[in-house]
Write a protein that holds these residues in place. Structure first.
Motif, PDB file in Angstrom:
ATOM      1  N   ARG B 285      -1.126  -3.019  -1.859  1.00 62.46           N
ATOM      2  CA  ARG B 285      -1.061  -4.029  -0.813  1.00 62.46           C
ATOM      3  C   ARG B 285      -1.367  -3.445   0.571  1.00 62.46           C
ATOM      4  NH1 ARG B 285       1.760  -8.756  -1.712  1.00 62.46           N
ATOM      5  NH2 ARG B 285       3.392  -8.414  -0.160  1.00 62.46           N
ATOM      6  N   SER B 286      -0.993  -2.213   0.791  1.00 65.42           N
ATOM      7  CA  SER B 286      -1.281  -1.598   2.093  1.00 65.42           C
ATOM      8  C   SER B 286      -2.737  -1.194   2.218  1.00 65.42           C
ATOM      9  CB  SER B 286      -0.443  -0.337   2.298  1.00 65.42           C
ATOM     10  OG  SER B 286       0.865  -0.681   2.590  1.00 65.42           O
ATOM     11  N   VAL B 290      -6.851  -1.911   4.851  1.00 58.86           N
ATOM     12  CA  VAL B 290      -7.619  -0.948   5.642  1.00 58.86           C
ATOM     13  C   VAL B 290      -8.987  -0.741   5.023  1.00 58.86           C
ATOM     14  CG1 VAL B 290      -5.553   0.243   6.454  1.00 58.86           C
ATOM     15  CG2 VAL B 290      -6.766   1.106   4.446  1.00 58.86           C
ATOM     16  N   LYS B 291      -9.888  -0.252   5.838  1.00 56.73           N
ATOM     17  CA  LYS B 291     -11.253   0.006   5.380  1.00 56.73           C
ATOM     18  C   LYS B 291     -11.377   1.453   4.924  1.00 56.73           C
ATOM     19  CE  LYS B 291     -13.329  -2.986   8.876  1.00 56.73           C
ATOM     20  NZ  LYS B 291     -12.417  -2.638  10.026  1.00 56.73           N
ATOM     21  N   PHE B 295      -6.606   5.218   7.655  1.00 52.68           N
ATOM     22  CA  PHE B 295      -5.265   5.416   7.112  1.00 52.68           C
ATOM     23  C   PHE B 295      -4.504   4.090   7.182  1.00 52.68           C
ATOM     24  CE2 PHE B 295      -6.222   9.842   7.799  1.00 52.68           C
ATOM     25  CZ  PHE B 295      -5.404  10.528   6.927  1.00 52.68           C
ATOM     26  N   THR B 296      -3.611   3.834   6.241  1.00 51.66           N
ATOM     27  CA  THR B 296      -2.707   2.684   6.334  1.00 51.66           C
ATOM     28  C   THR B 296      -1.682   2.958   7.426  1.00 51.66           C
ATOM     29  OG1 THR B 296      -1.068   3.613   4.846  1.00 51.66           O
ATOM     30  CG2 THR B 296      -2.840   2.343   3.830  1.00 51.66           C
ATOM     31  N   GLU B 297      -0.902   1.928   7.761  1.00 53.43           N
ATOM     32  CA  GLU B 297       0.235   2.204   8.640  1.00 53.43           C
ATOM     33  C   GLU B 297       1.228   3.048   7.842  1.00 53.43           C
ATOM     34  OE1 GLU B 297       2.061  -1.538   9.551  1.00 53.43           O
ATOM     35  OE2 GLU B 297       2.200  -2.116   7.453  1.00 53.43           O
ATOM     36  N   LYS B 309      -7.724   6.022   2.750  1.00 55.89           N
ATOM     37  CA  LYS B 309      -8.647   5.386   1.799  1.00 55.89           C
ATOM     38  C   LYS B 309      -9.972   6.120   1.919  1.00 55.89           C
ATOM     39  CE  LYS B 309      -9.407   0.783   0.523  1.00 55.89           C
ATOM     40  NZ  LYS B 309      -9.242  -0.624   0.942  1.00 55.89           N
ATOM     41  N   PRO B 310     -10.374   6.838   0.867  1.00 57.20           N
ATOM     42  CA  PRO B 310     -11.587   7.665   0.968  1.00 57.20           C
ATOM     43  C   PRO B 310     -12.814   6.827   1.282  1.00 57.20           C
ATOM     44  CG  PRO B 310     -10.318   8.288  -0.969  1.00 57.20           C
ATOM     45  CD  PRO B 310      -9.682   7.038  -0.417  1.00 57.20           C
ATOM     46  N   LEU B 311     -13.769   7.473   1.904  1.00 54.66           N
ATOM     47  CA  LEU B 311     -15.026   6.814   2.265  1.00 54.66           C
ATOM     48  C   LEU B 311     -15.784   6.342   1.039  1.00 54.66           C
ATOM     49  CD1 LEU B 311     -16.370   9.070   5.123  1.00 54.66           C
ATOM     50  CD2 LEU B 311     -15.779   6.652   5.266  1.00 54.66           C
TER      51      LEU B 311
END
Lengths: 315, 315, 315, 315, 315, 315
Positions: B285-286, B290-291, B295-297, B309-311
């Motif tokens: 869910r987090s 994000v793209k 990084f997520t919060e 989240k890796p590219l």
């Protein structure tokens, strides 16, 4: 009057009745079975080996059996050991009973019961009083004979009741000093807080943990029992849940076994009173065994500290 | 189709139905009362101030009330705030209902129920099966609507059932991989482990902790309930106590709320499956928000870590 | 009778004497200096801003100064704030004194002194008695007026003596329950344990930590003082060192400020009695402020717990 | 078929081939040297003393040597010990080999290799696939024979490959349940996470830590190797660093040896899958040795817990 | 000579060049975008808001851009803020450069390089010497400009080299005092221990963590680099691994980021020297800002302590 | 030249003088008393049993008695033991003295005293200098002979002075490197920090903890002594308190025995210098006993680590 195993010196002969506390089978290097017995009377314990045993011996020399034993107190790896010359199980005609060999609380059962009854009479909240009275009735026999723990504190016959009654005395005084305290709630909490131990511990003479004790523990078991009892007595209202909270939280912290910390004034006080009475019982019993100017042995349940008895103590 | 409050930008006008989640009264510096409203729909939440309120306003604009609101999205101290132009409570003729404004599990209730029923059919041990089925029957309605927690993971309608059903799927596979595992026991433990939350949490829309939840917690409550249920169903045998142990120990450690750690294989596995499903729910869910390359919060319930989240994720 | 600042509502006018507790200078965005005042009476505290101050204002409006102030109670960022219309320092003819504005122990100084004297009379060990009496004589004035702490518990005038006298009452009862306890030693320990605070804390009205308090702490300071006092009184023997040990160890653990844990029975008991009285003081004062069915605010010094007041408390 | 040393009773004669696992020289109280041998076959280990040894004995009876030994199983300080009557090194004509005496994974090497190959075929990201395949090729022989650890879990021949293959099965299912998971990354992480152990551990039969293992540890070593391999294969892009991160963080916490905690979804999952498979391996192997109604011995690597096997397990 | 932003008072006009350290876009309550700028010179930092910005403004006012700014120092929520009247980017003709606005080590780059070279000359072990020299050559430019950390200690231009050179001086003396210490190994460890920071930190002026820094950390990165460098230089022998161990363990404990604690004498000493120099740098810089008789602000990296400067310090 | 007990092998005859370090009475299984002696010379210790002792033997063979002993070195439970053939107390005519049997600092007392004096001459602050000189004068004899600890580091004759003098050398260099450091304060702190050990430890040859040491500890004792000394010398001013703070905080953390952490620069530095010198002393002494390529035994006081001596050490 009996002398007690604790008072025998190395080299002395022993010829008396004594109780088997534990009996464990082993096999010697010659391939023959033997029993390692832990024997006890009210003064203490001693180990003994019974060599070359038969199948019948194994059936006879079991925990809670009293035996007539003659032998000699030796030393093995720095600890006393009883060398057995002859041994036989006690018979009814010997006039001895298990009760004679186990340590008891310094206050008689009748007096303990009287104190419990008195406290219940003092209670004014009918819900708390009814639940408490119902539990005392349900468990009266066990409550008056069980120890408060397998070891560490109040680990003797009637230890649990002795612990409860001491805590009640403390509670009474604390209520006088801090009149805001709800005495009924505190009394009920004190009387019930450790009743789960009657199911957690296996018995009075050879106290170990039951399977239920190991997998659930006395606190969750007792919280469940209070719920059932209130259902049976058809008691409703916040009192039931608050009383469950007192039992649940009386170890004070999650890491000490209370999933919730005390969140009600009387729960906090119950935790502190329990602490004081348990610690004073341990300390007093240990300090009794040393002379002024000496340290006790290390007390595991008190952070492994050894306590000093000052020279100016008149003992 | 509705747009959702999360998708409005600063400066945009808003004119739609929305649900009141919280309403707190304050007094402004001019001495007049006002309400701070937390409004929500399925996409998120926003704060709004309703100034100069009357006594009637206070009675009308309460939690779980749907309102028709027109205004503008502003920014206050770095956070969006809805400036109210007009507001009125929704009426039956508006054709809106609370359900339209709350987030739901990605799987329908009927499907969740079907999966539960399937799992119960798979169970062979009649004792475990009967207890489990009795609980599902007793709590069916709440079980299918409650969230699994007030926040952190599965915090949406049907979240609890969704969590259980995911765990059952994992358990089925683990049993295939480790056939020594007792599937019946594990299934029963999974289905019952968090049912105490139905009493610990206050409800589906505005989820907070009940008093009972705060003072006792869902674990001891559920352990007690299993005991009562077994009594009612007149089921005896070790199954009952072992099942209580699974529920009691599923947080894994005393400091996390389990007075006993897992001491049975399936208890250990229940703890680990619970951990995986809760963590994957939080993480997925987090990361959805994000793209790639971001990084997520920080996720408080995951040791306050922010995840990357890796590219090369195609998102 | 005075109303007390705690009882004013937002929007109400205020016109009364009040005490300055703190006064901090700031510079406003217009470049002019102002004072942030913390004002207090016996019921509580409130903040106020005094704008556009002169050099004289800064000299006059300082801590421990009583002022006559008229203004209005407003709200600023969720907290009450006193808006000043007019303010002047109190004059001798106003008939007000600092003592009227600070909270005091619920027991009068004379009674506290009497209780201390009584306890000293009960002591039989001449060495312990002489040291204790000498300290009471040396510090009598401060001992009877100082708080027991800067915050958390007994943080009011005569708080230290009130704390000591409550602990003595508890000790007396514990000695009755556990007669093995050395009452003289325990009494001496109780009376002296926190006397170092007279040097650790800066004063009665505006209590903060002295430099000595920050760099050495009250425990090592008091241990040193006992040594000096024994030298002066030419007292020798184990009593002196044991008494130092009681003071040294009364926080119970190294991480709580006691380099040695309690290693004497009365040291352990002193630590526990201190704990109970401090906690009961905090709890009672917090619970006083809430109604049955409510939780107190979180108490930082009690592991940040919020405590619940049961519905069945008659308050 | 061979019986296995674990199945001999005290007092029984032994006459068979067995493998030397450890051999330590000592000096007896008569001043003569002796060897303490740890002997093993696939069922377990036993100690034996070889007295009055010659220089030649020391050279012959060394670790990994198979011996023909006849003697008797005795008991010494509560543990079985093999009393040696005669002993000689095995000869080629005896037709025995080291492999016959060491425990092996329950799955054959060929099958393990097949499963690894299958997983690599499933991978779609060419960078991750190429690196993974290169490592399998480089270490194939050792990877298929090494244990996963010196003790605790999968401590048998092919243990590492068995551990990897079980984890891959789990990963496959988790990917089905949580399709957001990047399967390629997770597979690569699983296959490489413990390859550093091939340098950290000394060998297959007598497994101990190498100097490099003690001073650097398998995690930093493997992170370095991935970097070198990517350089050699001229692979660039975030995949390399993320893969290094998975290996680096797979112990989950700094205090468990991962300087960075998992900060990528698949890293967290890798850590959890590793935990489950290691724990289930330990638990299943321990529970195999006890009957329903019994507890296992304490398992050090599982917080020193003893696990209970319920009575209703059909074993 | 320039005055420095730190020395301006509230209300004063400012008209000078200053460097943009950070620039973050926001949207005001009127819906218009603005920039929050962090501006800095060698004496400190100040915040400023640039309202109603155009797209071009966003492209121009970016980090590391020098600007000519005139305005006034105000106060906002207790902190100084620069109110912008006019602002323009600096031009080549202005004769200002980034270097003029950032703090630098108190020792010149040339001197730092000289000290490094000297130390390498002192080394006798050719393997250690060659590896160390190769790294200095490879990273010379960055090594002489980077800070040692993003904050806390040596957080200025050339901070890393300054830190290394101070540590070398300490090491030289410790070797004199404890001649058993292997000076070559210690020197090599000191010079290389933090080189990984050149990849962990993003740059000299606006220092933050790189992605690689966040996911791998400077320690494992540097351990890998040493391995590669030794391969390139074809250096073999224990020196390489021991040097990797020194770098790996220099944080002292697993929970501080060293998967292995120091297990070689020089590794322990490296850790301690690093600690001393980092702490002294922090302490000296903080104490510089306070007068005798005052406490510093709390230093987060020193367990959040505030340090006292004694009155008898001549400052 | 004497050979030293450490260098005897199992089976060898021993015939020499040796010192009794401990003598403990036991009772054998035959009921007769015996003594367990710990014997030592400068190279190490060995245990011996003296069987069938008389009352006179008990009075003669006591700690600090030198004996002439002939016997043989045997092995008992894996440890060497000295089998006694004949034993007699040394006589004055034997020309041996206790001093010959105890380990001493590698620097002579005179040299240590000279270094102390030198440091005091360097001090410029008259208050700090006078207090320090007074203490050296008061304790000179003990200071020059006592060990720095009962075990772990500098546990030999003159160990305390050796430790102080090494620390002073380090301090001198650190002051050169960080000239902000107040050398006088640091010197005074170093010289006084452990003087409390002269009262905490029982003596030079058979070092154990005194009662005062156990109940108060050397830190609070020394803080008190500094207070008394300043009173005697009529020295006032912050120097006294700051010096007490240095001593009080030199263990660095509450859990390590310092109720206040270092809050003054020189206090922090004192703590770090103490750490370095103690650790280097332990490490150097342990590494001396192993060959390159080996690990030391585990060092309890260094987090139980075993340290490796690299192969490239020339030893």
């Amino acid at each position: 009057m009996k002398r007690g195993i604790k008072h025998y010196s190395i080299g002395e002969a022993f010829d008396d009745f004594i109780l088997i506390k534990e009996a464990n089978r082993g096999v010697a290097s010659n391939g023959k079975p033997f029993l390692t017995l832990i024997l006890r009377d009210t003064t203490g314990e001693i180990e003994a080996k019974l060599w070359d045993i038969t199948k019948e011996d194994e059936d006879v020399f079991t925990p809670e059996q009293i035996v007539r034993l003659s032998g000699e107190v030796n030393q093995f790896r720095g600890k006393p050991q009883l060398k057995i010359m002859s041994i036989r199980p006690a018979q009814t005609t010997d006039g001895v009973q298990v009760d004679d060999f186990v340590e008891k609380a310094p206050v008689a059962k009748e007096m303990l019961m009287e104190k419990l009854t008195e406290s219940i009479f003092e209670m004014k909240n009918p819900k708390l009083q009814r639940i408490t009275r119902a539990f005392i009735k349900k468990y009266q026999e066990a409550l008056l004979t069980y120890p408060a723990a397998a070891k560490n504190h109040h680990e003797y016959v009637s230890g649990l009741a002795h612990h409860i009654v001491s805590m009640l005395a403390l509670a009474k005084e604390l209520h006088r000093l801090y009149p805001e305290v709800n005495k009924d709630l505190l009394y009920a909490g004190i009387i019930l807080h450790d009743l789960g131990k009657l199911k957690e511990l296996s018995g009075v003479v050879t106290t170990s943990y039951t399977l239920e004790g190991k997998l659930l523990g006395h606190i969750p078991m007792m919280v469940g029992e209070i719920g059932k009892m209130a259902d049976e007595l058809q008691i409703e209202g916040e009192e039931v849940m608050i009383l469950q909270h007192l039992v649940l939280s009386h170890h004070g912290k999650a890491e000490w076994g209370s999933p919730k910390p005390p969140l009600v004034r009387e729960a906090e006080l119950l935790h502190l009173i329990d602490l004081i009475d348990a610690k004073m019982n341990m300390l007093n019993r240990s300090l009794e065994n040393v002379k002024p100017g000496e340290f006790t042995e290390r007390l595991f349940a008190m952070d492994n500290r050894a306590f000093y008895k000052p020279l100016f103590e008149e003992n």
